[in-house]
Design a protein around this motif. Sequence first.
Motif, short mmCIF file in Angstrom:
data_model
loop_
_atom_site.label_atom_id
_atom_site.label_comp_id
_atom_site.label_asym_id
_atom_site.label_seq_id
_atom_site.Cartn_x
_atom_site.Cartn_y
_atom_site.Cartn_z
N ALA A 198 27.59 -19.63 15.37
CA ALA A 198 27.67 -20.64 15.33
C ALA A 198 28.29 -21.20 14.58
O ALA A 198 28.27 -22.56 14.66
CB ALA A 198 26.14 -21.30 14.12
N VAL A 199 28.75 -20.29 13.38
CA VAL A 199 30.12 -21.38 13.32
C VAL A 199 31.68 -21.26 14.19
O VAL A 199 31.73 -19.90 14.38
CB VAL A 199 30.62 -20.12 11.76
N ILE A 200 31.86 -22.27 13.98
CA ILE A 200 33.15 -22.49 15.22
C ILE A 200 34.15 -22.88 14.68
O ILE A 200 34.45 -23.75 13.97
CB ILE A 200 32.84 -23.64 16.30
N LEU A 201 35.31 -21.73 14.12
CA LEU A 201 36.50 -20.78 13.71
C LEU A 201 37.66 -22.19 14.42
O LEU A 201 37.76 -21.65 16.14
CB LEU A 201 37.14 -20.31 13.46
N VAL A 202 38.26 -23.52 13.81
CA VAL A 202 39.34 -24.04 14.77
C VAL A 202 40.02 -24.10 14.45
O VAL A 202 40.51 -25.12 13.10
CB VAL A 202 38.39 -25.77 15.69
N PRO A 203 41.28 -23.37 14.33
CA PRO A 203 42.52 -23.81 13.56
C PRO A 203 42.93 -25.40 14.72
O PRO A 203 43.82 -25.13 15.28
CB PRO A 203 43.84 -22.99 14.06
N TRP A 204 42.83 -26.20 14.27
CA TRP A 204 43.42 -27.87 15.27
C TRP A 204 43.89 -28.84 13.85
O TRP A 204 43.79 -29.02 13.30
CB TRP A 204 41.11 -28.01 15.77
N SER A 205 44.61 -29.20 14.81
CA SER A 205 45.42 -30.44 14.54
C SER A 205 46.02 -29.97 12.77
O SER A 205 46.05 -28.93 12.56
CB SER A 205 44.37 -31.57 14.05
N LEU A 206 46.47 -30.85 12.01
CA LEU A 206 46.83 -31.46 11.38
C LEU A 206 46.31 -30.95 10.06
O LEU A 206 46.97 -30.24 9.18
CB LEU A 206 47.21 -32.52 10.56
N MET A 207 45.05 -30.60 9.99
CA MET A 207 44.51 -30.12 8.78
C MET A 207 44.73 -28.83 8.97
O MET A 207 45.13 -28.04 7.66
CB MET A 207 42.75 -30.26 9.41
N ALA A 208 44.87 -27.67 10.59
CA ALA A 208 44.41 -26.45 10.39
C ALA A 208 46.21 -26.42 10.07
O ALA A 208 47.07 -25.08 9.67
CB ALA A 208 44.92 -25.69 12.05
N ALA A 209 46.68 -27.18 10.71
CA ALA A 209 48.63 -26.40 10.26
C ALA A 209 48.83 -26.94 8.60
O ALA A 209 49.87 -25.58 8.00
CB ALA A 209 49.31 -27.71 10.88
N GLN A 210 47.96 -28.19 8.39
CA GLN A 210 48.63 -28.43 6.60
C GLN A 210 47.62 -26.46 6.06
O GLN A 210 48.57 -26.07 4.62
CB GLN A 210 47.88 -28.96 6.13
N ILE A 211 47.46 -26.45 6.16
CA ILE A 211 46.31 -25.33 5.42
C ILE A 211 46.23 -23.66 6.14
O ILE A 211 46.77 -22.97 5.21
CB ILE A 211 44.49 -25.02 4.89
N GLY A 212 47.16 -24.04 7.23
CA GLY A 212 47.17 -22.42 8.09
C GLY A 212 46.00 -21.78 8.20
O GLY A 212 46.23 -20.46 7.95
N GLY A 213 45.33 -21.99 7.82
CA GLY A 213 43.97 -20.88 8.67
C GLY A 213 42.81 -21.38 9.37
O GLY A 213 43.24 -21.96 9.95
N LEU A 214 41.64 -21.19 8.71
CA LEU A 214 40.14 -21.35 9.84
C LEU A 214 39.99 -22.12 9.45
O LEU A 214 39.33 -22.88 8.06
CB LEU A 214 40.00 -19.82 9.70
N ILE A 215 38.72 -23.28 10.29
CA ILE A 215 38.24 -23.76 10.26
C ILE A 215 37.31 -24.33 10.50
O ILE A 215 36.64 -23.48 11.62
CB ILE A 215 38.75 -25.53 10.49
N ASP A 216 35.95 -24.61 9.35
CA ASP A 216 34.72 -23.84 10.21
C ASP A 216 34.25 -25.62 10.74
O ASP A 216 34.49 -25.88 10.59
CB ASP A 216 34.08 -24.04 8.96
N GLY A 217 33.97 -25.55 12.00
CA GLY A 217 34.51 -26.30 13.66
C GLY A 217 32.75 -27.27 13.00
O GLY A 217 32.83 -28.05 13.27
N LEU A 218 31.93 -26.68 11.87
CA LEU A 218 30.18 -27.19 11.68
C LEU A 218 31.06 -28.76 10.88
O LEU A 218 29.49 -29.74 10.77
CB LEU A 218 29.25 -26.60 11.23
#
Length: 120
Positions: A10-30
């Motif tokens: 149910a948690v969608i991991l999305v290394p998307w856009s600038l946010m992911a590029a800045q932290i270089g990791g996984l983002i909770d899509g929720l």
Amino acid sequence: MNKFLFGVIAVILVPWSLMAAQIGGLIDGLNANPVSLDSVLQNIKPGQVLVVSEKHDDEKHHINQLSVLAGLTKLKIRFSVGFEFIDFTKNNEIDTYMAGLQTEESFLKSVGWGKIPFRF
């Protein structure tokens, strides 16, 4: 432990856009918050769907994808992997390649790798 992860949370991991590029990791899509792979793997339940996207040709994102697959494998969780560019009509080609009956070069040609135009 015989868990089955349908699809590949149910948690969608999305290394998307600038946010992911800045932290270089996984983002909770929720909630768009950074999330660790360990916390995701600890909370996986059978039947959840995990989506790990990427910016094409970004090595960090490919490492994230490999880490997710390795983590699921280590936990002995059965899972399926889907690719946006290989549809169900190519299942036979995938099965043949996975059984070691087809070379990588032949497999890529048989699924039309590199021939699908991406017009985004």
